[in-house]
Design an enzyme around this catalytic site. Structure first.
Site, short mmCIF file in Angstrom:
data_model
loop_
_atom_site.label_atom_id
_atom_site.label_comp_id
_atom_site.label_asym_id
_atom_site.label_seq_id
_atom_site.Cartn_x
_atom_site.Cartn_y
_atom_site.Cartn_z
N GLU A 1 0.37 -2.98 6.73
CA GLU A 1 -0.85 -3.65 6.62
C GLU A 1 -0.41 -4.06 4.72
O GLU A 1 -1.39 -5.24 4.36
CB GLU A 1 -1.72 -2.83 5.72
CG GLU A 1 -2.01 -2.41 8.38
CD GLU A 1 -2.44 -3.32 8.66
OE1 GLU A 1 -2.97 -4.17 8.18
OE2 GLU A 1 -2.28 -3.10 9.95
N TYR B 1 -10.09 -2.85 3.39
CA TYR B 1 -9.49 -3.52 4.83
C TYR B 1 -8.12 -2.18 5.44
O TYR B 1 -8.32 -1.74 6.15
CB TYR B 1 -8.88 -4.87 4.59
CG TYR B 1 -7.87 -4.77 5.74
CD1 TYR B 1 -8.59 -4.60 7.47
CD2 TYR B 1 -6.83 -5.12 5.69
CE1 TYR B 1 -7.15 -5.59 8.44
CE2 TYR B 1 -6.35 -5.53 6.46
CZ TYR B 1 -6.10 -5.25 7.48
OH TYR B 1 -5.65 -5.58 8.65
N TYR C 1 3.18 -11.87 -5.15
CA TYR C 1 1.64 -10.96 -5.31
C TYR C 1 2.62 -9.60 -5.50
O TYR C 1 2.04 -8.76 -4.57
CB TYR C 1 0.32 -10.55 -3.62
CG TYR C 1 -0.31 -12.00 -3.70
CD1 TYR C 1 -2.23 -12.32 -4.44
CD2 TYR C 1 0.30 -12.82 -2.68
CE1 TYR C 1 -2.03 -13.17 -4.35
CE2 TYR C 1 -0.38 -14.26 -2.50
CZ TYR C 1 -1.17 -14.27 -2.96
OH TYR C 1 -2.40 -15.33 -2.45
N ASP D 1 -10.93 -7.33 7.53
CA ASP D 1 -9.90 -7.85 7.14
C ASP D 1 -10.93 -9.80 7.29
O ASP D 1 -12.54 -9.70 7.85
CB ASP D 1 -8.99 -8.61 7.92
CG ASP D 1 -8.49 -8.91 8.75
OD1 ASP D 1 -9.57 -8.94 9.30
OD2 ASP D 1 -7.62 -9.29 8.95
#
Length: 346
Positions: free
Chosen positions: A38, A121, A83, A139
């Site tokens: 996830e 989420y 990220y 999401d």
């Protein structure tokens, strides 16, 4: 706004039992593996994540292995996913779960949200899939489906904005399967553009389909303008043919290695002035190609400069070809890493 009932959930789950996509984490019940997938899936295409997920599990088969790893090893395996704060938070959470919770993840949405890098989420997804908690996992895909089937015409700032309307639809039995089905519907059928409404298992219950407004939903707040940042990227070689690298210690891409880069250095003279201020003694060799990299809210416009160095500050180091390959570096400077690797190889 359209009101949905149990028939919506039944139709969705029936469709998903046949149409579910095949992923390495599909059917997984181990909270560690679900959490890992996830976090990787945030802001990243599923096809890209598959290989990273399998490599991570090979290197770190349990949360204890991940907790014991050095951050540089984690960042190197993450290289290319972007990220990078996700990777650092992944490592922080592993240490907390391994050292403070004896390897057991919290089994509620609220408890999971207390861990670094786990937001609404991810907490909903992990709690519902791993622990069968009756909570939504909102999401972008879920929010889009719900906004359309309920014909929600107000601006939706974040998916979490729909929590109260999403919760009643989550079944008591196998809520994780329901959440995955809703996400799958958004990814495969109820797409942002050109949704395949005639193939949708719930189109007869969809208020926006009935009104012909599905492609105008969901309504989102206007996007902020992306900031453009002019940067010089300095590739600095010593007389032994090695290149200078340093670790970013603050801000964007913290913890990754880079060739010295300077914001608002718009020409060779600016780059030289920045390097000399940092303590380098260098001589200019050449200017190489421009490159551009787009982040979510920021765009780097870069020019590369090559220098020969006779003195360098001690907050970095010179590395050879193999040494450079072992370091985690941001994708943003891939164009310059390629140039450097070619020079080091020679």
């Amino acid at each position: 706004m359209n009101r949905l009932d149990a028939s919506f959930t039944e139709a969705l789950l029936k469709w998903h039992s046949v149409a579910a996509r095949s992923f390495p984490w599909r059917g997984e019940t181990d909270a560690y593996k679900i959490w890992l997938s996830e976090i990787m899936l945030q802001q990243t295409r599923t096809e890209t994540v598959k290989a990273y997920y399998e490599r991570f599990l090979q290197a770190f088969p349990t949360v204890f292995h991940l907790a014991d790893a050095d951050e540089s090893e984690v960042l190197k395996l993450w290289e290319g996913l972007g990220y990078y704060s996700r990777a650092r938070n992944l490592h922080k959470t592993a240490k907390i779960v391994a050292c403070e919770k004896n390897g057991a993840f919290p089994d509620t949405m609220e408890g999971l949200k207390e861990l670094p890098g786990i937001g609404d989420y991810a907490a909903g997804a992990i709690a519902s899939i791993a622990f069968q908690r009756r909570v939504p996992a909102l999401d972008g895909n879920q929010a889009r489906v719900l906004a359309r089937v309920m014909n929600i015409e107000e601006v939706i700032k974040t998916p979490a904005h729909l929590f109260d309307r999403a919760l009643p639809l989550v079944p008591k039995e196998d809520p994780g399967e329901y959440n995955q089905a809703l996400m799958g519907l958004g990814a495969m059928i109820c797409t942002p553009q050109n949704p395949k409404c005639e193939s949708c298992p719930v189109h007869k219950m969809c208020a926006s389909f009935q009104k012909g407004t599905q492609e105008s939903l969901p309504k989102k707040p206007p996007k902020a303008d992306r900031k453009i940042e002019i940067r010089a990227v300095c590739m600095i070689f010593d007389e032994a043919g090695r290149v200078y690298v340093r670790k970013r210690d603050k801000g964007l891409l913290i913890g990754l290695w880079e060739f010295p880069g300077y914001t608002n250095a718009r020409c060779r003279e600016d780059a030289i002035a920045c390097l000399e201020e940092d303590g380098f003694e260098i001589s200019y060799i050449e200017t190489v190609k421009n490159a551009r990299h787009i982040f979510t809210h920021l765009e780097w416009h870069m020019t590369g400069y090559v220098f020969l160095c006779t003195r360098a500050p001690k907050n970095g180091q010179f590395v050879d070809y193999d040494g450079l390959g072992a370091l985690a570096m941001p994708t943003a400077i891939n164009a310059y890493r390629t140039i450097v690797k070619s020079r080091l190889k020679k």
